[in-house]
Design an enzyme around this catalytic site. Structure first.
Site, PDB file in Angstrom:
ATOM      1  CD  GLU A  11       5.314   2.035  -8.842  1.00 19.68           C
ATOM      2  OE1 GLU A  11       4.206   1.822  -8.342  1.00 19.68           O
ATOM      3  OE2 GLU A  11       6.174   1.144  -8.980  1.00 19.68           O
ATOM      4  CG  ASP A  68       0.042  -4.518 -17.077  1.00 21.50           C
ATOM      5  OD1 ASP A  68      -0.509  -3.883 -16.158  1.00 21.50           O
ATOM      6  OD2 ASP A  68       0.828  -5.466 -16.877  1.00 21.50           O
ATOM      7  CE  LYS A 126      -7.062 -12.656  -6.851  1.00 20.76           C
ATOM      8  NZ  LYS A 126      -6.836 -14.016  -7.286  1.00 20.76           N
ATOM      9  CG  HIS A 141       3.110  -1.951 -15.534  1.00 19.28           C
ATOM     10  ND1 HIS A 141       2.764  -3.176 -15.033  1.00 19.28           N
ATOM     11  CD2 HIS A 141       4.209  -2.148 -16.301  1.00 19.28           C
ATOM     12  CE1 HIS A 141       3.612  -4.083 -15.479  1.00 19.28           C
ATOM     13  NE2 HIS A 141       4.495  -3.491 -16.253  1.00 19.28           N
ATOM     14  N   GLY A 190       0.776  -1.243   0.000  1.00 19.19           N
ATOM     15  CA  GLY A 190       0.000   0.000   0.000  1.00 19.19           C
ATOM     16  C   GLY A 190       0.801   1.284   0.000  1.00 19.19           C
ATOM     17  CB  SER A 191       4.313   2.196  -0.784  1.00 19.72           C
ATOM     18  OG  SER A 191       4.513   1.847  -2.131  1.00 19.72           O
ATOM     19  CG  ASN A 192       1.882   3.358  -5.749  1.00 16.27           C
ATOM     20  OD1 ASN A 192       2.278   4.377  -6.294  1.00 16.27           O
ATOM     21  ND2 ASN A 192       2.497   2.190  -5.902  1.00 16.27           N
ATOM     22  CB  ILE A 236     -11.197  -4.516 -13.076  1.00 12.59           C
ATOM     23  CG1 ILE A 236     -10.103  -3.925 -12.181  1.00 12.59           C
ATOM     24  CG2 ILE A 236     -12.510  -3.773 -12.866  1.00 12.59           C
ATOM     25  CD1 ILE A 236     -10.385  -3.971 -10.697  1.00 12.59           C
ATOM     26  CG  ASN A 247      -2.766  -0.864 -13.081  1.00 12.90           C
ATOM     27  OD1 ASN A 247      -2.657  -0.980 -11.862  1.00 12.90           O
ATOM     28  ND2 ASN A 247      -2.097  -1.617 -13.942  1.00 12.90           N
TER      29      ASN A 247
HETATM   30  C1  GRF Z   1       3.785  -1.064  -7.427  1.00 17.50           C
HETATM   31  O1  GRF Z   1       5.075  -1.303  -7.902  1.00 17.50           O
HETATM   32  C2  GRF Z   1       2.829  -0.906  -8.592  1.00 17.50           C
HETATM   33  O2  GRF Z   1       3.410  -0.359  -9.721  1.00 17.50           O
HETATM   34  C3  GRF Z   1       2.434  -2.304  -8.888  1.00 17.50           C
HETATM   35  O3  GRF Z   1       2.372  -2.935  -7.633  1.00 17.50           O
HETATM   36  C4  GRF Z   1       3.204  -2.258  -6.707  1.00 17.50           C
HETATM   37  C5  GRF Z   1       2.361  -1.859  -5.543  1.00 17.50           C
HETATM   38  O4  GRF Z   1       3.077  -1.355  -4.479  1.00 17.50           O
HETATM   39  N1  GRF Z   1       1.262  -2.348  -9.725  1.00 17.50           N
HETATM   40  P1  GRF Z   1       2.332  -0.730  -3.228  1.00 17.50           P
HETATM   41  O5  GRF Z   1       1.391  -1.802  -2.669  1.00 17.50           O
HETATM   42  O6  GRF Z   1       1.580   0.482  -3.681  1.00 17.50           O
HETATM   43  O7  GRF Z   1       3.415  -0.405  -2.248  1.00 17.50           O
END
Ligand code: GRF
Length: 207
Positions: free
Chosen positions: A178, A149, A90, A108, A11-13, A92, A106
């Site tokens: 990201e 993707d 998963k 990537h 969940g870092s994003n 969608i 999304n």
């Molecule tokens: C990220 O590298 C994203 O690009 C990919 O999965 C990873 C998720 O990382 N789709 P986080 O859970 O957001 O830390």
């Protein structure tokens, strides 16, 4: 604008999006976080931030239809207008894509269409990038369609692959990018600046 974040992992994003909101860089609300994985760090982050955290997995339902209905009802109940996938593992379901046309994003960790598709997730991507010997890699934010993707590209940023990079060092630098560009890309959608025409995504000018 109410946003739903779908995430399967750490969940870092999600955290980067929440930080952008806290810092006033993104005028939106994460109304719900949905995960197929009950142990996802993303669900913990959601709870710590007072956000509804839902574990919804296909396994909990006897049919695809009930599964999709459950997700859609949770989204509708919160007037969700944009779905953001942040490490969601998963596919969608098509019914959800139809309900949210050009409104599912999304991220990537490579420059699509290279190093994407089935099996290209997490460290596999960075390993493949290094094994192939490409000199640049990066990050792609794209709209989600029914193929992995594949949907129209909203934003990309390239970084150099260094001679001494390992998949781990590369992953770390890519992840930083990201965290920078996902909130920026989401902002364009929140501000209604995105025009999609076929595969082309155009951004409206300021004036
Ligand atoms: C990220 O590298 C994203 O690009 C990919 O999965 C990873 C998720 O990382 N789709 P986080 O859970 O957001 O830390």
């Amino acid at each position: 604008m109410n946003i739903a974040v779908f995430a399967s992992g750490r969940g870092s994003n999600l955290m980067a999006i929440l930080n952008a909101i806290k810092e006033g860089k993104l005028n939106a609300k994460v109304s719900v976080v949905i995960s197929n994985n009950s142990n996802a760090g993303a669900l913990t982050i959601a709870k710590e931030n007072g956000i509804d955290a839902l574990h919804i997995s296909r396994k909990q339902f006897s049919s695809d239809e009930d599964y999709v209905k459950k997700i859609l009802s949770e989204l509708r109940a919160r007037n969700v207008e944009l779905i953001v996938l942040a490490g969601y593992m998963k596919k969608i379901p098509p019914e959800i894509i139809r309900e949210y046309p050009n409104k599912i994003l999304n991220i990537h960790p490579a420059l699509l269409p290279a190093f994407g598709g089935l099996g290209m997730y997490g460290m596999n991507v960075h390993k493949a990038v290094i094994d192939y010997g490409v000199k640049i890699t990066g990050v792609t934010v794209h709209i989600v369609d029914e193929e992995y993707d594949h949907g129209p590209i909203v934003m990309q940023k390239a970084i150099e692959v260094k001679d001494d990079d390992t998949p781990e060092t590369l992953a770390e630098r890519v992840l930083k990018i990201e965290h920078e560009i996902y909130p920026e890309a989401i902002k364009l959608f929140v501000e209604g600046k995105v025009i999609v025409s076929g595969r082309k995504v155009m951004i409206k000018n300021e004036d």
